[in-house]
Design a protein around this motif. Structure first.
Motif, PDB file in Angstrom:
ATOM      1  N   UNK A  13      36.430  14.001 -14.531  1.00  0.00           N
ATOM      2  CA  UNK A  13      35.819  12.936 -13.684  1.00  0.00           C
ATOM      3  C   UNK A  13      35.254  13.945 -12.825  1.00  0.00           C
ATOM      4  N   UNK A  14      33.948  13.706 -12.380  1.00  0.00           N
ATOM      5  CA  UNK A  14      33.243  14.411 -11.343  1.00  0.00           C
ATOM      6  C   UNK A  14      33.074  13.566 -10.073  1.00  0.00           C
ATOM      7  N   UNK A  15      33.199  14.106  -8.908  1.00  0.00           N
ATOM      8  CA  UNK A  15      32.995  13.468  -7.725  1.00  0.00           C
ATOM      9  C   UNK A  15      32.231  14.497  -6.805  1.00  0.00           C
ATOM     10  N   UNK A  16      31.273  13.654  -5.897  1.00  0.00           N
ATOM     11  CA  UNK A  16      30.678  14.293  -4.877  1.00  0.00           C
ATOM     12  C   UNK A  16      31.501  14.244  -3.652  1.00  0.00           C
ATOM     13  N   UNK A  17      31.751  15.358  -2.862  1.00  0.00           N
ATOM     14  CA  UNK A  17      32.657  15.213  -1.871  1.00  0.00           C
ATOM     15  C   UNK A  17      31.739  15.486  -0.513  1.00  0.00           C
ATOM     16  N   UNK A  18      31.741  14.584   0.471  1.00  0.00           N
ATOM     17  CA  UNK A  18      31.063  15.201   1.664  1.00  0.00           C
ATOM     18  C   UNK A  18      32.040  15.285   2.949  1.00  0.00           C
ATOM     19  N   UNK A  19      32.393  16.695   3.339  1.00  0.00           N
ATOM     20  CA  UNK A  19      33.065  16.634   4.322  1.00  0.00           C
ATOM     21  C   UNK A  19      32.271  16.753   5.717  1.00  0.00           C
TER      22      UNK A  19
ATOM     23  N   UNK B 142      30.316  10.874  -9.704  1.00  0.00           N
ATOM     24  CA  UNK B 142      28.974  10.904 -10.256  1.00  0.00           C
ATOM     25  C   UNK B 142      29.451  11.309 -11.940  1.00  0.00           C
ATOM     26  N   UNK B 143      28.292  11.360 -12.590  1.00  0.00           N
ATOM     27  CA  UNK B 143      28.198  11.898 -13.713  1.00  0.00           C
ATOM     28  C   UNK B 143      27.093  12.496 -14.313  1.00  0.00           C
ATOM     29  N   UNK B 144      26.847  13.100 -15.300  1.00  0.00           N
ATOM     30  CA  UNK B 144      25.716  14.105 -15.795  1.00  0.00           C
ATOM     31  C   UNK B 144      24.621  13.074 -15.849  1.00  0.00           C
ATOM     32  N   UNK B 145      23.364  13.546 -15.439  1.00  0.00           N
ATOM     33  CA  UNK B 145      22.037  12.853 -15.484  1.00  0.00           C
ATOM     34  C   UNK B 145      22.011  12.689 -17.150  1.00  0.00           C
ATOM     35  N   UNK B 146      22.237  13.610 -17.846  1.00  0.00           N
ATOM     36  CA  UNK B 146      21.912  13.362 -19.429  1.00  0.00           C
ATOM     37  C   UNK B 146      22.887  12.122 -19.718  1.00  0.00           C
ATOM     38  N   UNK B 147      23.907  11.962 -19.427  1.00  0.00           N
ATOM     39  CA  UNK B 147      24.725  10.515 -19.972  1.00  0.00           C
ATOM     40  C   UNK B 147      23.854   9.558 -19.480  1.00  0.00           C
TER      41      UNK B 147
ATOM     42  N   UNK C  31      22.050   6.334 -21.837  1.00  0.00           N
ATOM     43  CA  UNK C  31      22.276   4.877 -21.760  1.00  0.00           C
ATOM     44  C   UNK C  31      20.973   4.364 -21.583  1.00  0.00           C
ATOM     45  N   UNK C  32      19.844   5.003 -20.961  1.00  0.00           N
ATOM     46  CA  UNK C  32      18.451   4.287 -20.921  1.00  0.00           C
ATOM     47  C   UNK C  32      17.841   4.007 -22.212  1.00  0.00           C
ATOM     48  N   UNK C  33      18.454   4.756 -23.354  1.00  0.00           N
ATOM     49  CA  UNK C  33      17.977   4.530 -24.779  1.00  0.00           C
ATOM     50  C   UNK C  33      18.622   3.439 -25.175  1.00  0.00           C
ATOM     51  N   UNK C  34      19.891   2.946 -25.035  1.00  0.00           N
ATOM     52  CA  UNK C  34      20.787   1.808 -25.249  1.00  0.00           C
ATOM     53  C   UNK C  34      20.160   0.656 -24.531  1.00  0.00           C
ATOM     54  N   UNK C  35      19.659   0.648 -23.307  1.00  0.00           N
ATOM     55  CA  UNK C  35      19.175  -0.420 -22.513  1.00  0.00           C
ATOM     56  C   UNK C  35      17.622  -0.575 -22.960  1.00  0.00           C
ATOM     57  N   UNK C  36      16.987   0.315 -23.299  1.00  0.00           N
ATOM     58  CA  UNK C  36      15.221  -0.202 -24.069  1.00  0.00           C
ATOM     59  C   UNK C  36      15.712  -0.760 -25.551  1.00  0.00           C
ATOM     60  N   UNK C  37      16.906  -0.461 -25.887  1.00  0.00           N
ATOM     61  CA  UNK C  37      16.983  -0.953 -27.249  1.00  0.00           C
ATOM     62  C   UNK C  37      17.482  -2.488 -27.541  1.00  0.00           C
TER      63      UNK C  37
END
Length: 108
Positions: A1-7, A88-93, A97-103
């Protein structure tokens, strides 16, 4: 699991610049060790501000909480450190998902 942390680090009024930098140095050593271990995927200092941005990879929400509570800077400065956490999650993921949405049918 990825997280963006802003301190965001605020210097307590009763603390000298030297004391703050000594604490920050301990934090930097711990953070750079975590980078080498692969736990921190990206680590950046915000220019001109007492702020740091990190991308961290953890196995669970509980692990994230444990890490944040045991950081040298949060142990020493407590409420003087504000941490903004964003999942956050990788942009590739997202691209897949965009392919799923368009279909699929139009979402209403």
């Amino acid at each position: 699991m990825l997280f963006l942390l802003w301190f965001r680090v605020k210097q307590p009024e009763n603390m000298s610049q030297k004391q703050l930098m000594e604490i920050w140095k301990k934090e930097a050593e711990a953070a750079l060790s975590a980078v080498k271990a692969g736990k921190i995927k990206g680590l950046y200092k915000v220019s001109g501000k007492r702020e740091v941005v990190a991308i961290i990879d953890v196995n669970s929400h509980e692990e994230l909480d444990e890490i944040l509570e045991t950081l040298p800077i949060t142990k020493e400065l407590g409420h003087s450190v504000i941490v903004e956490v964003t999942p956050i999650h990788p942009y590739e993921n997202f691209y897949e998902l965009m392919g799923l949405f368009s279909n699929s049918h139009e979402i209403r």
